[in-house]
Design an enzyme around this catalytic site. Structure first.
Site, PDB file in Angstrom:
ATOM      1  CB  SER A 183     114.282  16.772 120.573  1.00 39.54           C
ATOM      2  OG  SER A 183     115.243  15.601 120.416  1.00 39.54           O
ATOM      3  CG  ASP A 445     107.830  12.572 120.655  1.00 41.22           C
ATOM      4  OD1 ASP A 445     108.757  11.651 119.561  1.00 41.22           O
ATOM      5  OD2 ASP A 445     108.042  13.802 121.379  1.00 41.22           O
ATOM      6  CG  HIS A 470     110.130  14.638 118.670  1.00 41.92           C
ATOM      7  ND1 HIS A 470     110.438  14.276 120.424  1.00 41.92           N
ATOM      8  CD2 HIS A 470     111.100  15.291 117.681  1.00 41.92           C
ATOM      9  CE1 HIS A 470     111.578  14.604 120.051  1.00 41.92           C
ATOM     10  NE2 HIS A 470     112.210  14.745 119.161  1.00 41.92           N
TER      11      HIS A 470
END
Length: 508
Positions: A183, A445, A470
């Site tokens: 991320s 995602d 994700h």
């Protein structure tokens, strides 16, 4: 300095007990819950292996303002070390970068990059991000302090840590360092290679949103599309049921009176819902519930998968009954609240503001104030549903989200837009110009649209894993993992092998 497992488990319990009724973004609560679940699973698996198998905890003294040599203030930054597979001092070093939450011992024990260490005989280090977890400078989280919180400050810490730990651990100058992150931390990993290629040989950036954007409406476009994916339990009927459920929520909010009061109880709203801004808070939480099912689909600790959510929304369809999507959404709310041990799904805007204005460091590792500040001053990332094709409510609109930056930090909309543009200019957005970077994403995602999903020449690789959510490539392996995820992890390993071979062949 080594820490015992009992202490770690105690800290995890403390984090889980604190904040059970505190306002926080539901997506961030879901992330924290999943991270905590996987962390506790990792620790429980290692309790019987002896102290030799446990990672070491350490602290580095870092400059609060690394760009001002005359400022002598400092803070302590936490790191973790797993050296049980490190075969030689010139072997590879895998640096797992922390992001916008705490980073615990599990970061160097299971999942990527730890799972890659035995075969590649690597040292694994986890570095917690400044201002998150336990790496918060003295002085709190007021504006005078937060000006030292940015991705550029974080990268300066990464460089300083790399140099300090090389000396402390007697790492050879020829050892290749590879950055890992997921991320926002995935973006940091890619940017570390971009800005400091002489210090970091390569990077693996998982689900890394390297393009900053003010209005992140494409998030819900991916959510909408994924809800129709039969491969993970979705269907066109499921997407239609989501839309129907949200339409019913808005209808009941408009009716008011006893109908609205009943909805408040049924959907876990702790605000009276008399104010428009409080109704927006509820709708935003409901959107995050559905978006979270997509974003974290199939992950250990996730309260709901897409298949489970769609099952609730379409319950009764198979036996001839007419599905009641609103009641399915209500049951989904109950599942999530029970899983997160939350009394409320949403709070009043006033309570949210009050929590975000707290400048004392909190026990919880969620870090909502800090992350909001970074979105206001660097990234944007405000999820909206203004496109007519969006299956949710048209609220919250972008202006209501931007108001938080002004109400909490006194930052104007124009300054936020300018900050987003500056971030893309500084790092390059979707054309960063780095080499030896592997971008890994899952096509379900919602964040993959802000990342790099196609190779940029021969030295920037991209891997788009079908049906993957994700950062799931970084999670510990499970028997239920899809074949495409297994293949994806094999591709990551093969790319690392290729890079490390190049590093070994380079002149020393």
């Amino acid at each position: 300095m080594a820490s015992g497992p009992a202490l770690w488990l105690g800290l995890l319990l403390l984090v889980s007990l604190w904040g059970s009724s505190a306002p926080a973004s539901l997506l961030r609560r879901l992330h924290e819950h999943i991270q905590r679940f996987q962390e506790s699973s990792v620790l429980s698996l290692n309790l019987d292996t002896g102290a030799a198998a446990l990672p070491k905890e350490g602290w580095l003294e870092q400059s609060l303002d690394p760009f001002n040599a005359s400022d002598k203030r400092s803070f302590l930054q936490r790191y973790w070390i797993n050296d049980q597979h490190w075969a030689s001092q010139d072997g590879p070093v895998f640096l797992h970068l922390g992001g916008e939450s705490s980073l615990g011992p599990g970061s160097v024990m299971r999942g990527h990059p730890a799972a890659l260490a035995p075969a590649l005989r690597a040292l694994v280090i986890g570095l917690e991000h400044r201002f998150y977890g336990l790496s918060i400078p003295a002085g709190g989280l007021n504006m005078a302090q937060l000006r030292f919180l940015s991705s550029r400050h974080a990268l300066a810490d990464v460089v300083s840590a790399r140099l300090a730990l090389s000396r402390l651990l007697n790492v050879s100058s020829s050892s290749p360092w590879v950055c890992f992150g997921g991320s926002y931390a995935g973006s940091l990993a890619a940017w570390a290679r971009l800005k400091f290629p002489h210090l970091f040989f390569a990077a693996v950036a998982s689900s890394a949103p390297v393009r900053a954007v003010l209005d992140f409406s494409s998030y819900n476009e991916v959510v909408s599309r994924t809800l129709t994916s039969t491969a993970i339990g979705g269907s066109p009927e499921c997407r239609a049921a989501v839309s129907s459920a949200f339409a019913e929520v808005e209808r009941r909010l408009r009716v008011g009176g006893a109908v609205r009061a009943a909805l408040r109880a049924e959907l876990g709203a702790c605000a009276s819902l008399g104010r428009v801004e409080d109704r927006v808070e509820l709708l935003e939480a409901l959107q995050a519930l559905v978006g979270g099912a997509v974003q974290y689909d199939g992950q250990a600790g996730a309260p709901l998968s897409v298949r489970q959510l769609c099952g609730l929304l379409l319950e009764g369809r198979g036996n001839g009954s007419r599905p009641e999507p609103y009641h399915g959404l209500r049951r989904a709310v109950q599942v999530v609240m029970h899983s997160l041990d939350q009394k409320c799904l949403s709070f009043s805007r006033a309570e949210t503001l009050a929590q975000l204005r707290v400048t004392e460091p909190q026990v919880s590792g969620v870090g909502d104030r800090q992350w909001l500040y970074q979105t206001c001053t660097e990234f944007g990332f405000y999820i909206t549903c203004e496109d007519p094709r969006c299956p949710f409510s048209q609220l919250p609109a972008l202006p209501s989200q931007l108001e938080l930056c002004e109400q909490v930090f006194g930052l104007s909309t124009s300054s936020i837009a300018q900050a987003v543009a500056q971030t893309n200019s500084y790092y390059g957005g979707l054309t960063p110009g780095a080499t030896h970077v592997l971008f890994v994403n899952g096509d379900t995602d919602p964040w993959h649209v802000l990342s790099i999903t196609q190779a940029l020449g021969s030295s920037v690789s991209a891997l788009l894993i079908p049906g993957a959510s994700h950062c799931i490539d970084m999670a510990p392996e499970r028997p239920s993992d899809s074949p495409s995820l297994h293949l994806g992890r094999q591709s990551i390993f093969q790319q690392l092998q290729t890079w490390l071979k190049l590093a070994n062949e380079a002149p020393r």
